[in-house]
Design a protein around this motif. Structure first.
Motif, PDB file in Angstrom:
ATOM      1  N   THR A  80      -4.882 -13.593   7.622  1.00 43.97           N
ATOM      2  CA  THR A  80      -3.649 -12.814   7.674  1.00 43.97           C
ATOM      3  C   THR A  80      -2.544 -13.570   6.952  1.00 43.97           C
ATOM      4  OG1 THR A  80      -4.294 -11.950   9.845  1.00 43.97           O
ATOM      5  CG2 THR A  80      -1.978 -11.740   9.232  1.00 43.97           C
ATOM      6  N   THR A  81      -1.821 -12.879   6.088  1.00 40.05           N
ATOM      7  CA  THR A  81      -0.676 -13.494   5.419  1.00 40.05           C
ATOM      8  C   THR A  81       0.518 -13.457   6.359  1.00 40.05           C
ATOM      9  OG1 THR A  81       0.260 -11.452   4.514  1.00 40.05           O
ATOM     10  CG2 THR A  81      -1.436 -12.556   3.199  1.00 40.05           C
ATOM     11  N   GLY A  82       1.557 -14.183   5.989  1.00 45.82           N
ATOM     12  CA  GLY A  82       2.818 -14.058   6.704  1.00 45.82           C
ATOM     13  C   GLY A  82       3.440 -12.707   6.379  1.00 45.82           C
ATOM     14  N   THR A  83       4.557 -12.419   6.983  1.00 46.95           N
ATOM     15  CA  THR A  83       5.260 -11.155   6.744  1.00 46.95           C
ATOM     16  C   THR A  83       5.861 -11.147   5.345  1.00 46.95           C
ATOM     17  OG1 THR A  83       5.789 -11.009   9.087  1.00 46.95           O
ATOM     18  CG2 THR A  83       7.112  -9.661   7.592  1.00 46.95           C
ATOM     19  N   ILE A  84       5.689 -10.035   4.650  1.00 43.56           N
ATOM     20  CA  ILE A  84       6.250  -9.874   3.310  1.00 43.56           C
ATOM     21  C   ILE A  84       7.174  -8.664   3.323  1.00 43.56           C
ATOM     22  CG2 ILE A  84       5.754  -9.490   0.875  1.00 43.56           C
ATOM     23  CD1 ILE A  84       2.965 -10.775   1.418  1.00 43.56           C
ATOM     24  N   ASN A  85       8.448  -8.890   3.028  1.00 44.51           N
ATOM     25  CA  ASN A  85       9.439  -7.822   2.988  1.00 44.51           C
ATOM     26  C   ASN A  85       9.329  -7.120   1.641  1.00 44.51           C
ATOM     27  OD1 ASN A  85      11.691  -6.207   2.816  1.00 44.51           O
ATOM     28  ND2 ASN A  85      13.132  -7.773   3.463  1.00 44.51           N
ATOM     29  N   LEU A  86       9.015  -5.837   1.674  1.00 45.11           N
ATOM     30  CA  LEU A  86       8.855  -5.069   0.444  1.00 45.11           C
ATOM     31  C   LEU A  86      10.174  -4.532  -0.078  1.00 45.11           C
ATOM     32  CD1 LEU A  86       5.561  -3.173   1.315  1.00 45.11           C
ATOM     33  CD2 LEU A  86       5.858  -5.307   0.033  1.00 45.11           C
ATOM     34  N   GLY A  87      11.267  -4.783   0.669  1.00 44.77           N
ATOM     35  CA  GLY A  87      12.602  -4.417   0.209  1.00 44.77           C
ATOM     36  C   GLY A  87      12.709  -2.968  -0.195  1.00 44.77           C
ATOM     37  N   GLY A  88      13.240  -2.743  -1.361  1.00 41.91           N
ATOM     38  CA  GLY A  88      13.475  -1.389  -1.829  1.00 41.91           C
ATOM     39  C   GLY A  88      12.349  -0.803  -2.652  1.00 41.91           C
ATOM     40  N   PHE A  89      11.169  -1.387  -2.607  1.00 34.28           N
ATOM     41  CA  PHE A  89      10.060  -0.844  -3.388  1.00 34.28           C
ATOM     42  C   PHE A  89       9.654   0.518  -2.829  1.00 34.28           C
ATOM     43  CE2 PHE A  89       9.585  -5.388  -4.190  1.00 34.28           C
ATOM     44  CZ  PHE A  89       9.410  -5.405  -5.559  1.00 34.28           C
ATOM     45  N   THR A  90       9.587   1.513  -3.692  1.00 33.48           N
ATOM     46  CA  THR A  90       9.173   2.844  -3.236  1.00 33.48           C
ATOM     47  C   THR A  90       7.661   3.009  -3.312  1.00 33.48           C
ATOM     48  OG1 THR A  90       9.601   3.721  -5.447  1.00 33.48           O
ATOM     49  CG2 THR A  90      11.355   3.980  -3.802  1.00 33.48           C
TER      50      THR A  90
END
Length: 186
Positions: free
Chosen positions: A130-140
């Motif tokens: 499992t990776t750490g948390t990744i914030n995808l921000g404003g990616f649609t």
């Protein structure tokens, strides 16, 4: 007095803090980063020499996309092997311990990759990471790009699952079987 900085910094070039209590809490540090610190006693007109370095690593926190991992620094503590499966992922450079399986090098040549050593394993054994948390921000329409190397007569399945905001896991990629001695971009 406490002086700290990213591991390997030269004493005198870090951030210095005068402390009047037994503990120190520092804010604004980078996630998943090793820091060194030195400590000395300061009695006003006299002070001791610094002792250290002492090293600590900050927690993983949340990474921001775009996110890139090449494993050249080894397997990050933010990538966690599942404890309920049978096999584990490991970082490696060069060839794998088994013959007639795995790559002879990473995709760029001279770097590292992660792999699962399956010698002695049984059909159905799994290795989950499992990776750490990744914030995808404003990616649609976020995408994942990865390189795979799946060589071996008993090659199983590689699958990628995601969870959005702690919700249910969704499978977004699956590939099975021997794919030959090559790196493929997915």
């Amino acid at each position: 007095d406490v002086e700290y900085g990213v591991s390997g910094f030269s004493l005198g070039s870090g951030t210095s803090v005068n402390v009047t209590v037994d503990s120190l809490q520092i804010f604004g540090l980078n996630a998943d980063t090793r820091y060194d610190f030195y400590v000395r006693s300061d009695c006003g007109s006299d002070s001791s020499g610094y002792v250290g370095p002492f090293t600590f690593r900050t927690s993983c926190g949340t990474s921001t996309a775009p996110y890139f991992e090449n494993f050249d620094g080894g397997l990050s503590p933010c990538w966690i092997n599942d404890t309920t499966d049978v096999l584990d992922w490991s970082a490696n450079s060069g060839g794998t311990p088994s013959s007639s399986t795995g790559p002879s090098d990473d995709v760029t040549g001279g770097g590292s990759y992660i792999y699962v050593e399956t010698s002695g394993s049984a059909a159905g054994d799994s290795a989950m990471i499992t990776t750490g948390t990744i914030n995808l921000g404003g990616f649609t329409s976020p995408t994942v790009r990865m390189y795979t190397h799946m060589l071996g007569g008993s090659m199983g399945e590689l699958s990628l699952w995601i969870s959005v905001a702690g919700g249910p896991m969704t499978q977004v990629f699956v590939k099975s079987g021997d794919q030959g001695d090559l790196w493929a971009v997915e």
